[in-house]
Design an enzyme around this catalytic site. Structure first.
Site: not given
Ligand code: EPZ
Length: 413
Positions: A22-23, A116, A121, A302, A394
Site C-alpha cells: 500500500k505504502n 487521524c 500528523r 506500523d 483501508r
Molecule cells: C508514513 O506516514 C506511512 N504512511 C505510515 O503508515 C507510517 O506510520 C509512517 O510513514 C512512519 O513509518 C504512508 O507511507 C502512506 P511520517 P507519514 O511523515 O509519512 C512526524 C499505515 O498504517 N512528522 O514518516 O505520514 C510525525 O508526526 C500508515 O500504513 C512531522 O513532525 O509519516 C511522526 O511523528 C500509518 N512533520 C513522524 O514524523 C511532518 O511534516 C513520522 O511521520 C511529517 C511527519
C-alpha cells in the site's frame, strides 16, 4: 457489514499470498502524473486507500482503469492542479499529490490534510522541504497554494525522517533538469521502491550514504509490478506466531523485514527465507522482549500494535517504546478489555504477559490497531467481535478471506 467475528484458538496452517505494498502504491500512483502517457501497474492491492488516491488522479484529469490487481492510468490530459478538502481529508497520504502536481504543473492548490487517530500528523517537514527548494507557499481558508516559476533545486535537510515528506520532495524534483540533495530523508522500502519507479521512468536518483541525490529529467510512462507489502508480511508472521501455527508467506521479501524478523526470532518464532517467500513456524513458548520503534531500518511503528498483541500473552514483562507517534496506543485500551495487562507511561507500554486473552466486543480505530485486535482475537479464548473494520479495509485486502484460507474461524458480518 462492518464487523469481524472471530473464534480464537486455531493454529494458522498453509500458505498465503502477500498483496502489493500500500505504502509503495500511493506515491507511485502520484508519480504517474509526472510522465504524460499510459502507465500499466500490476499487483495493486484492492484496498480503500488506493481507490481514494485514484479518485484524486481522475479529478486532476487522468484516465484510470483498475481491472483486478492491474491499473492502467493515462495522465496525458491531466490539467487540474486543484485537490479538494473532501478527498484530501479522508487520507493523509493524498498530500503526496502536492509534489507530483508541482513536478508536472509547477503549481499545486491543495487542502491542508487533517490528523487521524494515531496523532496530529503535521506537514511542517513537507512545507519546510518545499520552501528550501524555492517553492512559494501561501495559505488561506485551509488551502495551501504552492508555485514555482523556475527550475527547482537545492539542498533539503529534513528534521524528521518523514516518509511522505521525503516522497513529496522526490516527486517535486524528479522532472527538474537540476540536482537536489535530500539529507536525512526516510529510507523505508516503499521510499526505495518509489525511487526505483522514478528511475525506470528516466530519472537519475542515487543514494550516497544517507543522502538522496536527485538529478531530474523528463520522464516517460512505464509498466511496473509493485512488490509485496512488508507490513502485511509482518502482520501475518505475528498472526502465525500467536496461534502457534506454520505458514508460508508467498512473495514476502525477507530483506525488507530484517528488524521485525530479528525481534520475532528473539521471541521464539522460527522464520526462514524460502524460494517463494518466507516460512514461519511457532512451536515454543512466547518469550518477552523490549522493542523501540524507529525509522527504517529500525522496528517499524506500523507493526507496533500487532506485536503488542503477541507480547500480551508472552512469558514475562515486555516494554514497547513508541517513538514515532504520540497516540498510537488506542488498541491497548481494547486489548485490556480482552484481559491484557498493559500500563501506558508516556511513550512506553509496559506489558505483563498473561496466560491467555478472552474474546469480547472491541472496536478498531486505525488500520494497524485494528489488525492488532484481529491478531488478539485469533488467539483469544472464545469469540471476539471487532467493529469499525472499515479502518482495517483501508490497508488490508480481504484479510478475513486470507485468514480463513489458513484455517482461522473469522467472518465479516
Ligand atoms: C508514513 O506516514 C506511512 N504512511 C505510515 O503508515 C507510517 O506510520 C509512517 O510513514 C512512519 O513509518 C504512508 O507511507 C502512506 P511520517 P507519514 O511523515 O509519512 C512526524 C499505515 O498504517 N512528522 O514518516 O505520514 C510525525 O508526526 C500508515 O500504513 C512531522 O513532525 O509519516 C511522526 O511523528 C500509518 N512533520 C513522524 O514524523 C511532518 O511534516 C513520522 O511521520 C511529517 C511527519
Amino acid at each position: 457489514m462492518n464487523r469481524f467475528v472471530i473464534e480464537g484458538g486455531i493454529p494458522l496452517q498453509g500458505e498465503v499470498k502477500i498483496s502489493g505494498s500500500k505504502n509503495a502504491c500511493l506515491p507511485i500512483i502520484a508519480a504517474t502524473l509526472l510522465a504524460p502517457g499510459k502507465h500499466i501497474i500490476h499487483n495493486i492491492p484492492q484496498i480503500r486507500d488506493i481507490r481514494t488516491m485514484l479518485r484524486i488522479l481522475e479529478l486532476i484529469g487522468s484516465k484510470v482503469e483498475l481491472l483486478g490487481h492491474t491499473l492502467s492510468i493515462d495522465t496525458s490530459l491531466a490539467n487540474n492542479p486543484y485537490a479538494p478538502y473532501e478527498l484530501i481529508s479522508t487520507m493523509r497520504a493524498s498530500f503526496l499529490i502536492t509534489g507530483a502536481m508541482i513536478g508536472r504543473f509547477g503549481e499545486a492548490h491543495i487542502s491542508r490534510p487533517g490528523g487521524c487517530a494515531i496523532g496530529p500528523r503535521p506537514i511542517d517537514e513537507h512545507l519546510h522541504g518545499f520552501k528550501m527548494l524555492g517553492i512559494k507557499i501561501k495559505e488561506e481558508h485551509g488551502y495551501l497554494h504552492l508555485s514555482s516559476n523556475h527550475i527547482i533545486e537545492g539542498k533539503v535537510y529534513l528534521n524528521e525522517q518523514s516518509v511522505t515528506a521525503t516522497e513529496n520532495i522526490l516527486l517535486a524534483t524528479a522532472t527538474q533538469q537540476a540536482e537536489t540533495h535530500i539529507i536525512n530523508g526516510a529510507m523505508e522500502p516503499h521510499v526505495m521502491e518509489l525511487i526505483k519507479f522514478l528511475n525506470l521512468m528516466g530519472a537519475n536518483i542515487k543514494l550516497k550514504d544517507d543522502i538522496i541525490i536527485v538529478i531530474g529529467n523528463s520522464l516517460h510512462p512505464i509498466e511496473y509490478t509493485i512488490s509485496a507489502d512488508y507490513i502485511e508480511t509482518g502482520t501475518f508472521i505475528i498472526a502465525t506466531a500467536i496461534t502457534g501455527g506454520e505458514v508460508t508467506l508467498i512473495d514476502a521479501k525477507y530483506e525488507d523485514s530484517i528488524a521485525e524478523i530479528t525481534k520475532l526470532q528473539e521471541i521464539g518464532v522460527q522464520i526462514e527465507k524460502v524460494s517463494n517467500g518466507i516460512k514461519v513456524k511457532m512451536s515454543s513458548p512466547i518469550k518477552s522482549c523490549n522493542i523501540k520503534t524507529a525509522p527504517y531500518p529500525g522496528f517499524p511503528t506500523d507493526l507496533q500494535p500487532q506485536i503488542t498483541s503477541l507480547l500480551a500473552i508472552a512469558n514475562g514483562t515486555s516494554i514497547i517504546t513508541e517513538t514515532m507517534y504520540e497516540q498510537r496506543f488506542n488498541h491497548i485500551l481494547e486489548l485490556a478489555r480482552m484481559g491484557a495487562e498493559i500500563e501506558i507511561e508516556g511513550r512506553n507500554a509496559i506489558i505483563t504477559g498473561v496466560k491467555e486473552l478472552s474474546g469480547t466486543k472491541v472496536m478498531a480505530s486505525d488500520i494497524r490497531g485494528g489488525a492488532s485486535l484481529v491478531i488478539a482475537g485469533l488467539a483469544a479464548n472464545g469469540i471476539t467481535e471487532i467493529s469499525r473494520i472499515y479502518h482495517i479495509d483501508r490497508g488490508y485486502e480481504s484479510l478475513e478471506t486470507k485468514l480463513s484460507q489458513l484455517g482461522a474461524k473469522i467472518k465479516r458480518v
